[in-house]
Design an enzyme around this catalytic site. Structure first.
Site, PDB file in Angstrom:
ATOM      1  CE1 TYR A  49      55.448  19.898  44.242  1.00 38.70           C
ATOM      2  CE2 TYR A  49      55.209  17.590  43.652  1.00 38.70           C
ATOM      3  CZ  TYR A  49      55.588  18.873  43.319  1.00 38.70           C
ATOM      4  OH  TYR A  49      56.086  19.137  42.071  1.00 38.70           O
ATOM      5  CE  LYS A  53      59.086  18.851  44.398  1.00 36.58           C
ATOM      6  NZ  LYS A  53      59.248  17.530  43.797  1.00 36.58           N
TER       7      LYS A  53
END
Length: 314
Positions: free
Chosen positions: A139, A164
């Site tokens: 992330y 992400k």
């Protein structure tokens, strides 16, 4: 359970952690909330991540959240967990996730430190190595911004399946998607990702995490279908009626990324009262009323069809 086919695609559900007035985790409400998301056709469940107030859960609560998600999902869609923060804790949470047999985890930023690239690399590497059987998704956000070079080094680990983006640097996104197309699956993890999705689709990024899907999942689906079909009229209407008005409230206060979801859920009658844990603050009465007006109008104009009969078999 590592899947060689990559990670779940489509609209990803990020359930909140419902708390009681006394500040305890409300397992029953959590079960109902997750079941609602699965029945509404979300493509995966990410439990105990940012919207699940990951930063304020203890290990026992984390386990309860995983167990509850596994029971509520009942094998219908993949489940991913939140892993990150303090390195030793992250390794323990990865071990718990592995032991529970989930599909993978989202690697949240390390606690507070603005690490050098080498530090970020070592942080991810230690966690990847600690749970070799789980798929991992990096992330990119806050203090964890990975360079192309660092992602290249981490891509040597077969566990790394996804990336992400929560930063929105399109120059970097183009470099990453060009280099790792076919190797990594990309997700849009921007705040209120519906706002930016049209910028991501041309890069081949058609998967995103949807905060509003916690309370108006049928509108998330309508938005997603219109986006992929290039139906600009529907997109424009949804932007004007729902997405941008909610987004402008979300930007008013820090922590609304979480508490506004709880307010939305409360408004549509889900078992989640707006209790949050500090430092997150609850939604003000005024913003709550604005949300109520937006959602009431939205449900009036875009009514929810009777529950989807066929829950995706997978």
């Amino acid at each position: 359970m590592g899947h060689s086919t990559g990670i779940a695609k489509g609209i990803l559900g990020f359930p909140v952690a419902p708390f009681t007035e006394a500040g305890k985790l409300d397992e029953h409400a959590l079960f109902e909330n997750i079941r609602f998301l699965v029945e509404e056709g979300l493509d995966a469940i990410y439990i105990a991540c940012g919207s699940g107030e990951f930063q304020s859960l203890d290990k026992k609560e984390y386990k309860v959240m995983l167990d509850t998600a596994i029971a509520a999902v009942a094998g219908k869609v993949p489940i991913y967990t939140g892993v990150g923060g303090n390195l030793r804790t992250a390794i323990e949470l990865a071990a718990i996730s592995e032991e529970k047999g989930v599909d993978g985890y989202l690697l949240l930023p390390p606690y507070l430190i603005q690490g050098e690239q080498e530090g970020l690399y070592q942080y991810a590497k230690e966690i990847f190595e600690s749970a070799p059987d789980l798929d991992a998704i990096i992330y990119q956000r806050d203090n964890a911004v990975y360079s192309v070079e660092t992602v290249r080094r981490l891509a040597a680990f077969p566990q790394l399946k996804g990336f992400k983006d929560g930063i929105g640097n399109m120059d970097l996104n183009i470099c990453l998607t060009q280099e790792f197309k076919g190797r990594l699956d990309f997700l849009n993890g921007m705040p209120m990702a519906e706002v930016t999705m049209p910028a991501y689709v041309p890069l081949g990024i058609t998967t995103y995490s949807s905060a509003i899907s916690n309370y108006i999942p049928h509108i998330s689906r309508m938005y997603y279908d219109a986006l992929l079909a290039g139906d600009q009229n529907t997109l424009d209407a949804l932007y004007a009626d729902v997405i941008l008005p909610i987004n402008s409230i979300r930007k008013q206060r820090k922590g609304y990324a979480v508490s506004l979801i709880k307010a939305g859920m409360e408004i549509i009658g889900l078992q989640t009262r707006g209790y949050v844990r500090p430092p997150v603050v609850p939604v003000t009465k005024e913003h709550y009323n604005e949300m109520e007006q937006i959602i009431t109008k939205a449900l009036d104009k875009y009514p929810r069809k009777e529950k989807i009969a066929e829950i995706k078999e997978s």
